[in-house]
Every structure is written in structure tokens, then in C-alpha cells.
Design a protein around this motif. Sequence first.
Motif: not given
Length: 159
Positions: A135-136, A138-140, A143
Motif C-alpha cells: 500500500e505504501e 502504491r501511495q508513493r 504521489e
Amino acid sequence: MTQLGKRIRDSQATISQVMLPTDANTHGNVHGGVIMKLVDDAGAIVATRHSRSIVVTVAVDSMTFLSAIYVGNLVTLTAALSYVGRSSMEVEVLVEAEDPLTGDKTHTNTAYVVYVALDDSGEPREVPPLVGETEEERQRIAEGCERQQARLTRRQKGT
Ligand SMILES: CC(C)(COP(=O)(O)OP(=O)(O)OC[C@H]1O[C@@H](n2cnc3c(N)ncnc32)[C@H](O)[C@@H]1OP(=O)(O)O)[C@@H](O)C(=O)NCCC(=O)NCCS
């Protein structure tokens, strides 16, 4: 042809270099341009690994140096993809300076550099998609996509 996705860890890279007197001014402060070149070198390694092709730098986000780097410091650049488009790749490069005599480490700056993969004719070529494994990650990537959209808006406006 649709290409198979590749992971962030498949291309990430770390390079380290000791700063020498030729990298600095007469007071021993390393020139910003030396660090900018190292940032570009580290980012290009990552983009080349991901695309397995020639890459050129198309954009560098503003670079702010949070603290000075001195002759004798060991500079370490940690670079990894943060977004991939059709032919473009954004690489996040973290810069850290260490005084090897004391072990003190300082995060001196973070930069985002965008590369474009080129084919044999010098035209942009498609690169493998980037797969976020957590998830981290995919968030990166989300952004990075937002930063790229902002760059393209600025390009359209000619700023
Ligand atoms: C990189 C280059 C080939 C792109 O050419 P172009 O005509 O803009 O090609 P495109 O419009 O198809 O853009 C190609 C990709 O670059 C991206 N791009 C173009 N300008 C950009 C900018 N200012 N910021 C971020 N990305 C940009 C596009 O979004 C596109 O990405 P995508 O394929 O993932 O969607 C061309 O601008 C070039 O050769 N620049 C000089 C590169 C160089 O010499 N660098 C070293 C400087 S000393």
C-alpha cells in the motif's frame, strides 16, 4: 506490445562517493553542482535498469540543500522509482552526508528527476509499467503521478 511490470526494488540503486578538494570551494564546502551531477547519475542508473535502454533527463524538481557537505564527507545517494508513465520515469533520490570520523549522518536533500527512455532513433519508447507491491508503494506511485501531472501542466503553461 504490452510489457510485463517491474517492481521498485528491481531497479533501485545506492551510490557512495567521498568528497575531494576538487569538489569544493576554498573553504571546503562542496559545490551544489557536484551533488546535482551525482543525483542525476544515480537517477539515470535506476531509469536505465528499469527500461534497459538509453535514457535522457527531461526534468529536475527544485533542489534545496538543507545542510552543507564538506570535503572528506562520504555522500550516499539512494535512488528508486516513484512513478512510471509510457516512456517517462520519475526517480526519487535521497542524499545523505556522513562524517566518517564521527559517524554523524545528515540528510542533505531529496530530489525528483524525470527521465525518458529513447529507442534507436532517439524517439521516446515504451517502458515496463511500475508495480507497487505494498500500500505504501502504491501511495508513493500515486504521489509521483500527481507531481508528473503538475510538471506537465507547468510545461503547457511554458513555466
Ligand atoms: C525527452 C524528449 C525526448 C521528450 O521529447 P517530447 O517531444 O517532449 O516527447 P513527448 O511529448 O512524447 O514526451 C515523452 C515523455 O516525456 C514526458 N515529458 C515531456 N516533457 C516533460 C517535462 N517537462 N516534465 C516531465 N515529463 C515530461 C512526457 O509526459 C512523456 O511521458 P510519457 O511517455 O510517460 O507519457 C525531448 O524533450 C528531449 O530530447 N529533451 C532533451 C533531453 C536531454 O538532452 N537531456 C539532457 C539535458 S542536458
